[in-house]
Design an enzyme around this catalytic site. Structure first.
Site, PDB file in Angstrom:
ATOM      1  N   HIS A  82       0.645  -1.626  -0.137  1.00 58.31           N
ATOM      2  CA  HIS A  82       0.256   0.181   0.059  1.00 58.31           C
ATOM      3  C   HIS A  82       0.742   1.812   0.192  1.00 58.31           C
ATOM      4  CE1 HIS A  82      -3.813   1.093  -0.229  1.00 58.31           C
ATOM      5  NE2 HIS A  82      -3.649   2.470   0.713  1.00 58.31           N
ATOM      6  N   ASP A 161     -13.570   3.376   6.102  1.00 58.61           N
ATOM      7  CA  ASP A 161     -12.578   3.810   5.143  1.00 58.61           C
ATOM      8  C   ASP A 161     -13.229   4.554   4.427  1.00 58.61           C
ATOM      9  OD1 ASP A 161     -10.499   4.550   4.918  1.00 58.61           O
ATOM     10  OD2 ASP A 161      -9.520   2.966   3.212  1.00 58.61           O
ATOM     11  N   ARG A 168     -12.608  13.483   3.448  1.00 60.95           N
ATOM     12  CA  ARG A 168     -11.519  13.554   4.073  1.00 60.95           C
ATOM     13  C   ARG A 168     -10.875  14.231   2.661  1.00 60.95           C
ATOM     14  NH1 ARG A 168      -7.752   9.054   5.407  1.00 60.95           N
ATOM     15  NH2 ARG A 168      -5.894  10.667   5.357  1.00 60.95           N
ATOM     16  N   SER A 183      -6.577   4.343   7.809  1.00 63.97           N
ATOM     17  CA  SER A 183      -7.051   4.415   7.278  1.00 63.97           C
ATOM     18  C   SER A 183      -6.490   2.462   6.258  1.00 63.97           C
ATOM     19  CB  SER A 183      -7.283   5.028   6.134  1.00 63.97           C
ATOM     20  OG  SER A 183      -7.380   5.147   4.481  1.00 63.97           O
ATOM     21  N   LYS A 187      -7.540  -1.010   6.077  1.00 72.19           N
ATOM     22  CA  LYS A 187      -7.602  -2.310   4.471  1.00 72.19           C
ATOM     23  C   LYS A 187      -6.937  -3.388   4.741  1.00 72.19           C
ATOM     24  CE  LYS A 187      -7.592   1.634   2.158  1.00 72.19           C
ATOM     25  NZ  LYS A 187      -7.576   3.225   2.439  1.00 72.19           N
TER      26      LYS A 187
HETATM   27  N1  URA Z   1      -3.919   6.243   1.385  1.00 73.10           N
HETATM   28  C1  URA Z   1      -4.962   5.456   1.811  1.00 73.10           C
HETATM   29  O1  URA Z   1      -5.593   4.684   1.726  1.00 73.10           O
HETATM   30  N2  URA Z   1      -5.144   6.048   3.280  1.00 73.10           N
HETATM   31  C2  URA Z   1      -4.522   7.155   2.889  1.00 73.10           C
HETATM   32  O2  URA Z   1      -5.516   8.410   3.732  1.00 73.10           O
HETATM   33  C3  URA Z   1      -3.598   7.802   2.112  1.00 73.10           C
HETATM   34  C4  URA Z   1      -3.772   7.022   1.460  1.00 73.10           C
END
Ligand code: URA
Length: 436
Positions: A82, A161, A168, A183, A187
């Site tokens: 990620h 999220d 956001r 966040s 995930k």
């Molecule tokens: N990637 C994400 O999944 N969340 C964030 O807040 C920033 C980058």
């Protein structure tokens, strides 16, 4: 408990209890708490911050807003990656098929564009037919069948999220360590992977502008992951200039395909090989990074990674022919070449400004409900440190119309700084954290 009291407590800088955080996050995910209260709470968190205990409680409340995927039935360790968000960051599109080609399944929940940064889901959706909203059954079935799945949060998977991320994006509350860490990690934890490589971006086009805050974010996310039994590595990588040359959804897919075909910009290829090597080692497909790199380079050279890309795209309903003919991707009706206004070394190519220009062209959203235009963006021709003659094409703007193309051209020029003497481009990778 009342939402307004929880907002007031955070506004006044007091720590929230895990129960208060769960009440707020799950209430918002269910629709009991409205957007305006969630927006006020996000701003309070942004301004006041959170303790590590609060951030862990927030992450777990988000995880438990939906189901948690169990990938153990796949019989192989599943490695996830990620990025914390950047400009031109199409790493997942290259790395997922690369890693799958060396034998590791990739099951990943991604995000949409956020602020000036692009999102993998928006990029994938520029491929005709591609579906990223999958049910839990489809998510599992796809990774079982093709070895790769990349999908969005849904009503079942981390719905908190999905909603908070979109809010956001349009309330100037993105650049917050507690909100980014929760966040990303919610995930990753709900997605079920046993090992995770975090690509933490640093610089002008990242949510962490300096190395010290990027390190803090990386270490925090590693502690959250390790706390729930995941193996986590963090790569701290540069985002002062865009990654690769393409910025914009369909343009980035085309560049990722070029990279999978063995070409592509040098920085993108190197970055993808570095991230994929860490994933291959964590997943047990290689004993060490040099061994992983050799196998991954071979997967690029042999076409095995490109073949995995085709299978992945087809597996999610997309048209796999884009792998051989990127002109099947959406094309902008208007193109404008931006010539270099002077001779000199490119000393800065402000990634944030380039990202905002792409958003202005329609590649990102100004409001939650906005649709994005997959066709538009900026194809850069040069990177920092290069010596560029006057009049040489600096970038090509891909736009919906002439007026927006002209505006974008001015902004691209304003994003550049020039020097008479040679300048050093920033390093691609600052550090790799393999333990906290
Ligand atoms: N990637 C994400 O999944 N969340 C964030 O807040 C920033 C980058």
């Amino acid at each position: 408990m009342r939402a307004v009291e929880i907002i007031a407590k955070k506004r006044d800088g007091l720590p929230l209890t895990p129960e208060e955080i769960a009440f707020f996050v799950q209430g918002y995910a269910r629709g009991d708490i409205p957007d305006y209260q969630a927006a006020a709470w996000l701003m309070a968190v942004y301004l006041r911050g959170m303790t590590e205990e609060e951030i862990i409680a927030l992450t777990m409340a988000m995880v438990h807003s939906g189901e948690v995927i169990d990938l153990s039935a796949l019989g192989a360790p599943v490695v996830d990656k990620h990025s914390t968000g950047g400009v031109g960051d199409k790493t997942t599109l290259v790395v997922a098929p690369l890693v799958a080609a060396v034998g590791l399944p990739v099951a990943k929940m991604s995000g949409r564009g956020l602020g000036f940064s692009g999102g993998t889901l928006d990029k994938l959706e520029s491929i005709p037919g591609m579906r990223v909203s999958l049910s839990l059954e489809e998510f599992l079935e796809t990774v079982r069948r093709t070895g790769i799945v990349v999908a969005s949060q849904t009503a079942h998977l981390v719905p908190a999220d999905g909603k908070l991320y979109a809010l956001r994006d349009v309330t100037a509350t993105v650049e917050s360590i507690p909100l980014i860490a929760s966040s990303v990690m919610s995930k990753k934890i709900a997605g079920g992977a046993s090992a995770i490589v975090l690509d933490v971006k640093v610089g002008r086009g990242a949510f962490m502008a300096d190395l010290a805050s990027a390190r803090e974010l990386a270490r925090l996310m590693m502690r959250i992951g390790q706390g729930v039994g995941r193996r986590v590595v963090a790569v701290l990588s540069d985002m002062n200039q865009p990654l690769g040359l393409a910025v914009g959804n369909a343009l980035e897919v085309a560049e990722a395909i070029e990279t999978l075909r063995g070409g592509g910009p040098h920085d993108l290829r190197e970055h993808c090989l570095a991230v994929a090597s860490e994933m291959a080692v964590l997943g047990g497909a290689a004993n060490d990074v040099p061994e992983a790199r050799q196998a991954l380079e071979q997967a690029l050279a042999s076409g095995a990674a490109l073949e995995r890309f085709r299978a992945w795209i087809a597996g999610q309903g997309g048209d796999p022919r884009v792998a051989d003919d990127p002109t099947l991707l959406p094309q902008a009706p208007y193109r404008l070449v931006v010539p270099a206004p002077r001779e000199g070394y490119l000393a800065a190519l402000d990634a944030q400004e380039i990202g905002l220009t792409a958003v202005m062209l329609g590649a990102g959203r100004a409001r939650k409900e906005d649709a994005i235009d997959p066709r538009v963006g900026i194809a850069l021709m040069h990177k920092m440190g290069e010596d560029i003659p006057r009049g040489e094409p600096l970038a090509v703007i891909h736009a919906a119309d002439e007026a927006s193309a002209q505006m974008a051209a001015q902004r691209v020029l304003a994003a550049c700084q020039w020097a008479e003497a040679p300048v050093q481009a920033p390093p691609l990778i600052y550090d790799i954290l393999r333990g906290v």
